[in-house]
Design a protein around this motif. Structure first.
Motif, mmCIF file in Angstrom:
data_model
loop_
_atom_site.group_PDB
_atom_site.id
_atom_site.type_symbol
_atom_site.label_atom_id
_atom_site.label_comp_id
_atom_site.label_asym_id
_atom_site.label_seq_id
_atom_site.Cartn_x
_atom_site.Cartn_y
_atom_site.Cartn_z
ATOM 1 N N VAL B 7 0.909 -1.144 -0.124
ATOM 2 C CA VAL B 7 0.030 0.067 -0.116
ATOM 3 C C VAL B 7 1.064 1.326 -0.095
ATOM 4 C CG1 VAL B 7 -1.718 1.374 1.310
ATOM 5 C CG2 VAL B 7 -2.040 -1.168 1.141
ATOM 6 N N GLY B 8 1.988 1.005 0.923
ATOM 7 C CA GLY B 8 2.758 2.408 0.958
ATOM 8 C C GLY B 8 3.293 2.911 -0.290
ATOM 9 N N GLY B 11 0.350 3.556 -3.163
ATOM 10 C CA GLY B 11 -0.769 4.330 -2.597
ATOM 11 C C GLY B 11 -1.138 5.785 -3.083
ATOM 12 N N ALA B 12 -0.221 6.605 -2.632
ATOM 13 C CA ALA B 12 -0.546 7.945 -3.191
ATOM 14 C C ALA B 12 -0.813 8.240 -4.482
ATOM 15 C CB ALA B 12 0.664 8.827 -2.702
ATOM 16 N N ASP B 15 -4.535 5.385 -6.044
ATOM 17 C CA ASP B 15 -5.947 5.362 -5.958
ATOM 18 C C ASP B 15 -6.937 6.908 -5.879
ATOM 19 O OD1 ASP B 15 -8.152 3.281 -5.199
ATOM 20 O OD2 ASP B 15 -6.283 2.367 -4.551
ATOM 21 N N ARG B 19 -11.310 8.150 -3.813
ATOM 22 C CA ARG B 19 -11.686 9.248 -2.928
ATOM 23 C C ARG B 19 -13.042 8.960 -2.366
ATOM 24 N NH1 ARG B 19 -8.407 13.576 -3.735
ATOM 25 N NH2 ARG B 19 -8.107 14.219 -5.831
ATOM 26 N N PRO B 20 -13.119 7.676 -1.550
ATOM 27 C CA PRO B 20 -14.305 7.319 -0.491
ATOM 28 C C PRO B 20 -14.809 8.771 0.365
ATOM 29 C CG PRO B 20 -12.394 6.197 0.186
ATOM 30 C CD PRO B 20 -11.992 7.041 -1.094
ATOM 31 N N THR B 21 -13.805 9.482 0.882
ATOM 32 C CA THR B 21 -14.002 10.683 1.753
ATOM 33 C C THR B 21 -14.293 11.908 0.895
ATOM 34 O OG1 THR B 21 -11.708 10.719 2.250
ATOM 35 C CG2 THR B 21 -13.147 9.308 3.662
ATOM 36 N N GLY B 22 -13.947 11.843 -0.213
ATOM 37 C CA GLY B 22 -14.203 13.252 -1.126
ATOM 38 C C GLY B 22 -13.003 14.221 -0.406
ATOM 39 N N LEU B 23 -11.936 13.692 0.240
ATOM 40 C CA LEU B 23 -10.931 14.414 0.645
ATOM 41 C C LEU B 23 -10.068 15.006 -0.630
ATOM 42 C CD1 LEU B 23 -9.881 12.422 3.513
ATOM 43 C CD2 LEU B 23 -10.679 14.934 3.629
ATOM 44 N N GLY B 24 -9.618 15.988 -0.544
ATOM 45 C CA GLY B 24 -8.715 16.553 -1.694
ATOM 46 C C GLY B 24 -9.487 17.767 -2.681
ATOM 47 N N GLU B 25 -10.868 17.590 -2.479
ATOM 48 C CA GLU B 25 -11.502 18.832 -3.202
ATOM 49 C C GLU B 25 -11.605 19.947 -1.931
ATOM 50 O OE1 GLU B 25 -15.411 16.965 -3.065
ATOM 51 O OE2 GLU B 25 -14.590 15.191 -3.503
#
Ligand SMILES: Nc1ncnc2c1ncn2[C@@H]1O[C@H](COP(=O)(O)OP(=O)(O)O)[C@@H](O)[C@H]1O
Ligand SMILES: [Mg+2]
Lengths: 304, 293
Positions: B7-8, B11-12, B15, B19-25
């Protein structure tokens, strides 16, 4: 994301953090592993710009916490060591209230709160009072709350302490997801398995100082060895066993109830012990872990 | 272990689409509200749950006190006065009119006590709402000011209800009596600010009930609310006149009785303003010491 030089925190004469250097990069999961009282929380509070450093340099998100606290915190999500949820408010309201501190429009907060409750697997609990949540749910709600303002840096102080194994794994899995989205994560823990599982890099902290730093596996390789032999012997036999291990070139730590020896081949170490004619009361050969790193470096155990 | 590293590494980059959490917007930001208003917003939001019972309490208190003391006891007092109320030092012409401003100031003081002791401790130790705020862009002074403003709102609400009830009892001389509302807020702030400065230094809530018994109750009884201070022996009279509630009562009385404002009233108001300011400066210091250590 975070740079510190000789960062120090004193409470009166007591030195909680005794001059540490840090370099935490964007997008990585960075861990602070150490026992209670090591200074982890004090360090997190300084990085979160909630507590001024006594001396030293600190830069977070490219700014100076001493002058730019509010602007820095606007991009940080903090999961404090103890959940600070409002028990009188519902799960959803805890998120809504928090978003308002960042001056986000209600519409945006509502939308994000919905997504975050899904993320935290609390969507069916939106209207529940916080009192009615289990420890694991509270922790996930605290994590969800820290994400309301879409922070680029999330600081988690002992995210899974006190949770049962299942609840811990669920938290870990959510943290992986954050990492995949490019969020920088800083976490503290006194569980070596948590540090090994989650962290790209970590520091081992003890009594306010950093005693080792690096990726988990590299730390184990550098400070311990591949395998560990744990033996329990009668006190009378101890000297003979230690001497045998010494001849074998294996490092060795004495604990209250057993000896730990380190080597690339644990079975060979065991053979060397048995060759002395001593009959151990208990024997375990296992893979070396961060726990052993801590023991080697400090002579003490992480969790008593 | 292997799983983490995989994953490490990937990762970045891999995926970002998910964005399951909608972060980044990034969130759009409007014109900003002052941070202390956001802190006030929390306390107001939290109040919604108990708002109706607070209002009921704000209503019942003056009804009971004005009925029992203003009308009941007051009728007796008025009946036994020789030479008229004014000659006895009861400005306002009746005991009801005299005691009403005293009851307002006294009740405001008690509300300020209630709101700036246990809730401060709660915000530190129980809900930890101060700490929660301080992890956001809010600063210690925002937290303090927001909470103090909330106490002022609580006092304001109570004062509005009190004045309405007093009017219904016929205890007010003129429309000018609405000025008692800002006076009440000032009295509330003058008690709340120093009390908050004190409360934030406490580890346990023991001191709060002591404060109630040894300070607030004597003030309530001996600050000119129920009888003119000239009834007290000289030295006690001077002592009573030095207390903040005395000045609050005097100011509320001028407002509610519709008597002309005098220089003394400026003095009363000045006393309360200075006390508020000193309390605020102290609170800023004790809040910082406790919350930004
Ligand atoms: N506000 C404080 N005042 C005095 N001592 C403190 C304070 N906060 C922490 N300490 C002390 O500093 C040391 C480090 O604490 P902390 O940073 O909480 O460690 P950790 O999080 O690793 O358990 C402890 O010995 C603790 O008692
Ligand atoms: Mg801690």
């Amino acid at each position: 994301m975070v740079r510190a030089r000789r960062l120090r925190k004193q409470f009166g004469d007591f030195v909680a953090v005794g001059g540490i250097d840090l370099e935490i990069r964007r997008g990585e999961v960075f861990g602070f592993l150490g026992p209670n009282g090591a200074g982890k929380t004090s360090t997190m509070r300084m990085i979160a710009c909630m507590s001024p450093a006594t001396s030293g340099e600190l830069e977070v998100r490219g700014r100076d916490p001493a002058t730019d606290g509010p602007a820095i915190r606007a991009g940080i999500g903090l999961v404090p060591q103890e959940d600070a949820l409002d028990a009188e408010l519902s799960v959803l309201d805890n998120l809504l209230v928090y978003g308002r501190y960042f001056d986000l429009p209600r519409r945006v907060i509502r939308e994000r709160a919905g997504q975050l409750l899904e993320f935290a697997q609390l969507a069916d609990r939106a209207g529940a009072k916080v009192d009615a949540l289990s420890g694991g749910m509270r922790r996930r709600l605290t994590i969800a709350r820290a994400l309301v303002a879409a922070p680029e840096l999330v600081i988690l102080d002992e995210p899974t302490t006190g949770l049962d194994p299942q609840a811990r794994h669920l938290v870990w899995e959510r943290l992986y997801r954050l990492k995949r989205e490019g969020v920088t994560l800083i976490l503290t823990t006194h569980y070596m398995d948590e540090a090994e599982q989650l962290c790209d890099r970590l520091v081992v902290m003890d009594r306010g100082r950093i005693v080792a730093e690096g990726p988990p596996r590299a730390l184990v390789a550098e400070h311990v060895a591949r395998e560990v032999l744990e033996v329990r012997v009668l006190p009378a036999d101890e000297a003979a066993v230690v001497a045998a291990l010494d001849r074998h070139g294996a490092g060795c730590d004495r604990l209250a109830d057993r000896l730990c020896a380190y080597g690339d081949d644990g079975d060979a170490l065991l053979a060397a012990v048995l060759a002395t004619g001593v009959h151990p009361e208990g024997v375990l050969v296992r893979r070396a872990s961060l726990e052993d790193v801590f023991l080697r470096l400090t002579g003490r155990r992480l969790v008593d | 272990m292997e799983r983490v590293e995989r994953v490490g590494v990937t990762g970045a980059v891999a995926d970002v689409g998910a964005r399951p959490t909608g972060l980044g917007e990034l969130c759009p930001r409007r014109l900003s509200r002052p941070p202390w208003v956001r802190a006030l917003g929390y306390f107001l939001f939290r109040w919604r749950r108990t708002f109706r019972s607070t209002l009921a309490g704000n209503f019942v208190y003056p009804v009971l006190y004005l009925a029992a003391i203003g009308v009941g006891l007051g009728g007796l007092v008025d009946h036994h006065l020789h030479g008229g109320a004014t000659a006895a030092g009861l400005s306002g012409g009746s005991y009801l009119a005299f005691v009403t401003p005293g009851l307002l100031a006294g009740s405001v003081m008690q509300i300020a006590l209630g709101e700036s002791t246990y809730p401060v401790m709660g915000a530190i130790r129980w809900e930890r709402s101060y700490e929660t705020m301080l992890a956001t862009p809010l600063e210690v002074t925002d937290v303090l000011l927001g909470h103090l403003a909330f106490v002022a709102v609580r006092v304001l609400t109570a004062a509005v209800v009190f004045v309405a009830v007093a009017a219904a009892f016929g205890a007010l001389a003129s429309p000018e009596a609405v000025l008692a509302v800002p006076v009440a807020v000032l009295v509330g702030a003058a008690f709340a600010a120093p009390l908050m400065a004190f409360s934030v230094t406490r580890e346990r809530d023991l001191a709060f009930s002591t404060l109630q018994r040894l300070v607030i109750v004597p003030l309530f009884l001996f600050s000119g609310s129920f009888f003119p201070l000239r009834q007290l022996p000289g030295i006690l009279q001077g002592l009573a006149e030095a207390t903040p509630l005395y000045h609050g009562v005097a100011l509320a009385r001028t407002a509610m009785l519709g008597t002309p404002w005098r220089l003394a009233d400026v003095g009363h108001a000045g006393y309360l303003v200075v006390l508020t300011a000193i309390g605020y400066v102290l609170a800023r210091r004790t809040y910082r010491r406790r919350l930004a250590a």
